[in-house]
Design an enzyme around this catalytic site. Structure first.
Site, short mmCIF file in Angstrom:
data_model
loop_
_atom_site.label_atom_id
_atom_site.label_comp_id
_atom_site.label_asym_id
_atom_site.label_seq_id
_atom_site.Cartn_x
_atom_site.Cartn_y
_atom_site.Cartn_z
N HIS A 152 0.99 -1.31 -0.25
CA HIS A 152 0.11 0.05 -0.06
C HIS A 152 0.95 1.32 -0.14
CE1 HIS A 152 -2.80 -3.07 1.64
NE2 HIS A 152 -3.69 -2.35 0.83
N ASP A 184 31.73 -29.97 21.56
CA ASP A 184 31.96 -31.16 20.69
C ASP A 184 33.12 -31.70 19.99
OD1 ASP A 184 31.63 -33.97 20.06
OD2 ASP A 184 29.84 -33.62 19.28
N HIS A 234 33.72 -35.34 18.21
CA HIS A 234 33.70 -36.12 16.83
C HIS A 234 34.48 -35.67 15.92
CE1 HIS A 234 32.49 -31.78 15.85
NE2 HIS A 234 32.56 -32.22 14.60
N HIS A 238 35.79 -36.43 10.91
CA HIS A 238 36.58 -35.65 10.14
C HIS A 238 37.70 -36.25 9.83
CE1 HIS A 238 33.30 -32.56 10.29
NE2 HIS A 238 33.59 -32.17 11.58
N ASP A 262 29.23 -33.03 8.90
CA ASP A 262 28.51 -32.42 9.87
C ASP A 262 27.13 -32.54 9.64
OD1 ASP A 262 30.48 -32.00 11.83
OD2 ASP A 262 30.86 -29.85 11.02
#
Length: 464
Positions: free
Chosen positions: A116, A218, A221, A226, A368
């Protein structure tokens, strides 16, 4: 202008959060990753109350420079004012709620709704409408219908945060002693940092907490998930985190930072020896500025999350927000952060390194993303979601005697930061106000030791 927005109190709809989050017994429930009722409470009790990262000062070079982002699922505009300050507005016209800005970034004298024709200046004031004359006969007060301004906005070392909650503690209080650690990346050189290369956007079918918790502490991991990617980037053997002589996990009010003191472990996996050399070249000046302890953190094997959803990787120098898009989806915003004083070729190597490692096609991000998506998908199982998930590594590693600030735990292979993250998450969902929040911190609330008080030979414990 001051807008009064009613909020829906859905506290009665939420089951007892202690059934899903039992930190003293090192357990959480998979149900917290898929339940819609819990997610709605998160939007109300976390994303509408906490300080959220919304941008970096380097993205706003002159008045009218803006970016659009989200706070939770609310679209907002961050815009630099003529006096150099920043304001944040809901990206919705107060007439019918249409967006007033569809671009991700740019420079503007104001914002116009294409529905508008309501137009607003960069201060958020309503300054005109299509067929403006018809409003004059409607007892219309334009001063009451500007863009809704976000309650608080503030910055730390170039990082801009905002909160919808006028009663929230100050940003300084919210970050607390974690700022001492943040400086290792964001204030290790005169002039501070800047973002380069624009924003990388992608989506993942995972719950936002899984990603945020991964970065809060973390490192466990990395040596498994990896391993192959790290070997490819390094061209051979990869050091084990457990081999580091000295490493820590620190947290405060849900924020967490896990780190070793190896100086260049994270940057090394970008595969650019020039970046390793750069960090070693600036290290003497970092020692002068921050002390030997934090100089050894600048590019080390490490990661951090500022609760709830702002994370970064020192060395690899990616900064990201895990934007919630329902209990089973996130939109990931990623930037590359560099020292302003770094040579241009070094900045470019960091930008390209991020594309290779932590982007939608990056060798680490794909690892991941697959894990996080399957963690979320399995949580939807009616029986599977009810099993306990273990978060008990490092239960007895708290350091009572240390000069380091915040809650300090020995070792990176530790879930202390994950427990603190979920404890704070649960406390927010259970607390009707900031004043009702319990204090679960045991460490030092004040900023850490001065640069001259901690060296890399003290283990961070006791006086030099």
């Amino acid at each position: 202008m001051a807008n009064r927005i009613k909020t829906i109190d859905i506290t009665d709809a939420l089951p007892d959060i202690d059934d899903f989050c039992d930190i003293p017994n090192a357990r959480i429930s998979g149900e917290i990753f898929h339940r819609q009722d819990i997610y709605e409470q998160e939007l109300e009790k976390i994303f509408a109350r906490c300080w959220l990262f919304v941008g970096h000062e380097s993205q706003f070079k002159k008045a009218g420079d803006y970016i659009t982002t989200t706070m939770g699922e609310d679209d907002v505009i961050i815009v630099r004012q003529k006096n150099g300050s920043h304001k944040a507005f809901i990206n919705a016209c107060p007439h019918r709620g249409n967006k007033v800005c569809f671009s991700e970034s740019g420079n503007a004298r104001g914002f116009i709704c294409n529905y508008h024709g309501w137009s607003f200046n960069i201060e958020g004031n309503l300054i005109g409408q299509h067929e403006s004359g018809i409003y004059e006969s409607s007892q219309f007060d334009a001063s009451k219908w500007g863009l809704r301004e976000v309650a608080q906005i503030d910055s730390y070392k170039g990082l801009i945060f905002a909160t919808f909650d006028a009663q929230a503690p100050s940003l300084e209080e919210y970050l607390g002693p974690m700022t001492w650690y943040l400086d290792a990346l964001f204030d290790n050189q005169e002039g501070g940092t800047e973002f380069v290369g624009g924003c990388i956007r992608s989506t993942m079918d995972c719950n936002w907490k899984i990603a945020a918790e991964n970065f809060v502490g973390d490192i466990l991991h990395a040596g498994w998930t990896h391993d192959s990617a790290a070997r490819a980037m390094l061209g051979g053997a990869v050091s084990k985190v457990s081999d580091f002589e000295e490493s820590y996990s620190v947290n405060w009010n849900g924020h967490g930072y896990e780190f070793a003191l190896d100086t260049v472990g994270n940057v090394a996996v970008l595969g650019e020896s020039a970046l390793n050399k750069y960090l070693h070249t600036i290290k003497p000046s970092v020692i002068d500025r921050l002390g030997e302890f934090r100089a050894n953190m600048i590019g080390s094997v490490s990661s951090c999350t500022i609760f709830p959803n702002f994370s970064f990787l020192p060395g690899q120098n990616t900064v990201r927000i895990w934007q919630p898009r329902g209990p089973n989806k996130i939109e990931l915003f990623t930037w590359v952060v560099v020292n302003k004083t770094a040579p241009e070729d070094i900045k470019e190597k960091w930008r390209k390194g991020a594309m290779i490692t932590f982007s939608p096609t990056g060798v680490f991000e794909m690892d991941d993303g697959e894990n996080w998506e399957y963690c979320t998908k399995t949580a939807r199982g009616r029986v599977t979601s009810q099993q306990d998930l273990f978060v008990g590594l490092g239960m007895d590693t708290y350091l009572e005697e240390t000069d380091l600030p915040a809650n300090v735990y020995s070792g990176q292979l530790n879930e202390a930061n994950s427990r603190a993250f979920y404890q704070y998450w649960g406390d927010l969902l259970k607390s009707p106000s900031w004043d009702a929040m319990p204090n679960n911190n045991k460490g030092k609330a004040k900023a850490g030791p001065k640069a001259s008080q901690i060296s890399d030979k003290t283990d961070g414990i006791g006086e030099k």
